[in-house]
Design a protein around this motif. Structure first.
Motif, PDB file in Angstrom:
ATOM      1  N   ARG A  92       4.162   1.104  21.518  1.00 18.63           N
ATOM      2  CA  ARG A  92       2.994   0.334  22.063  1.00 18.63           C
ATOM      3  C   ARG A  92       2.102   1.233  22.989  1.00 18.63           C
ATOM      4  N   ASP A  98      -4.081  -0.389  26.902  1.00 15.42           N
ATOM      5  CA  ASP A  98      -5.638  -0.494  26.612  1.00 15.42           C
ATOM      6  C   ASP A  98      -6.283  -0.946  27.936  1.00 15.42           C
ATOM      7  N   ASP A 128      -4.459  -4.192  28.633  1.00 18.25           N
ATOM      8  CA  ASP A 128      -3.853  -4.967  27.240  1.00 18.25           C
ATOM      9  C   ASP A 128      -2.700  -3.955  26.674  1.00 18.25           C
ATOM     10  N   THR A 129      -1.887  -4.636  26.018  1.00 12.49           N
ATOM     11  CA  THR A 129      -0.876  -3.735  25.427  1.00 12.49           C
ATOM     12  C   THR A 129      -1.250  -3.901  23.929  1.00 12.49           C
ATOM     13  N   ILE A 130      -1.439  -3.059  23.115  1.00 13.06           N
ATOM     14  CA  ILE A 130      -1.811  -2.582  22.030  1.00 13.06           C
ATOM     15  C   ILE A 130      -0.423  -2.385  21.199  1.00 13.06           C
ATOM     16  N   TYR A 131       0.179  -3.037  20.417  1.00  8.35           N
ATOM     17  CA  TYR A 131       1.394  -3.060  19.447  1.00  8.35           C
ATOM     18  C   TYR A 131       1.134  -2.236  18.171  1.00  8.35           C
ATOM     19  N   ARG A 135       3.008  -7.329  13.321  1.00  9.34           N
ATOM     20  CA  ARG A 135       3.963  -6.601  14.206  1.00  9.34           C
ATOM     21  C   ARG A 135       5.403  -6.765  13.765  1.00  9.34           C
ATOM     22  N   VAL A 161      -4.451  -9.585  13.229  1.00 14.45           N
ATOM     23  CA  VAL A 161      -4.926  -8.316  13.211  1.00 14.45           C
ATOM     24  C   VAL A 161      -5.584  -8.180  11.737  1.00 14.45           C
TER      25      VAL A 161
END
Length: 211
Positions: free
Chosen positions: A32, A35, A46-49, A178, A210
């Motif tokens: 992760r 961002d 934000d968290t980008i996984y 994810r 996504v």
């Protein structure tokens, strides 16, 4: 009066346990990144996984199947080959329990990637699926370039490589592509847990898919 009090306590306890179970969520696995951006003058992070990247393979019906085909689906992925003498038959006997549980669910799929595409032609995969009693499009057996398959396996956090070597894990993927779970496919208890986890995932609110 005392009996009524104890009865009320029991009802509240059962209610609390039920609420706790229904609120359970699965972890999001993999890498992760943070961002950080400015929104309306405020700094927002934000968290980008990690997500499953684009791919394009052929299924047992000779139809093209890509990552876009799986948009809006929860799915389970694994790696196998039809002439496997060891773990693949056990894995797919166990996977049949998953197929039977969800075969009539429209937004759920199973995808099994062969790591021996030279032997596992469309016709061979169709015969393999028929022998398992698979009909319809809920369980797809996919064939593609070996290098692309090996690369894709890494995004699922499992190993597939030359010499028909592969891990025996089932990987649970959510609608945002994810990784939400990893289960040893040769262990029936692990598969039972995966079925329970799929139902937890189905209860999650839909989020942005996504692309």
């Amino acid at each position: 009066m005392r009996n009524l009090f104890y009865a009320l306590i029991c009802v509240l306890t059962i209610s609390a346990c039920s609420n706790s179970a229904s609120n359970k969520t699965l972890p999001i696995l993999g890498n992760r990144e943070a961002d950080t951006k400015t929104v309306d003058g405020k700094t927002v992070t934000d968290t980008i996984y990690q997500t499953i990247p684009k791919f394009n393979f052929i299924d047992q019906y000779g139809d093209s199947v890509s990552n876009k085909t799986l948009d809006g689906n929860i799915y389970v992925a694994d790696f196998f080959f039809t002439t496997c003498p060891s773990i693949c038959p056990v894995m797919h006997r166990n996977m049949l329990a998953v197929y039977k549980e969800f075969k009539n669910v429209g937004d759920f799929k199973i995808i099994s990637h062969t790591i021996d595409p030279k032997h596992d032609s469309v016709a061979v995969m169709k015969k393999y699926a028929d022998n398992l009693g698979i009909t319809g499009k809920n369980w797809l057996f996919l064939q593609g370039q070996k290098e692309e398959t090996y690369k894709l396996a890494k995004s699922y956090m499992v190993e597939a490589r030359e010499g028909n070597v592969h891990d025996g894990y089932f990987i649970l993927i959510d609608k945002q592509k994810r990784v939400r779970g990893s289960y040893l496919g040769t262990d029936p208890n692990e598969v039972t847990k995966m079925i329970a986890d799929i139902k937890i995932l189905q209860a999650e609110p839909d989020q942005t898919i996504v692309q």
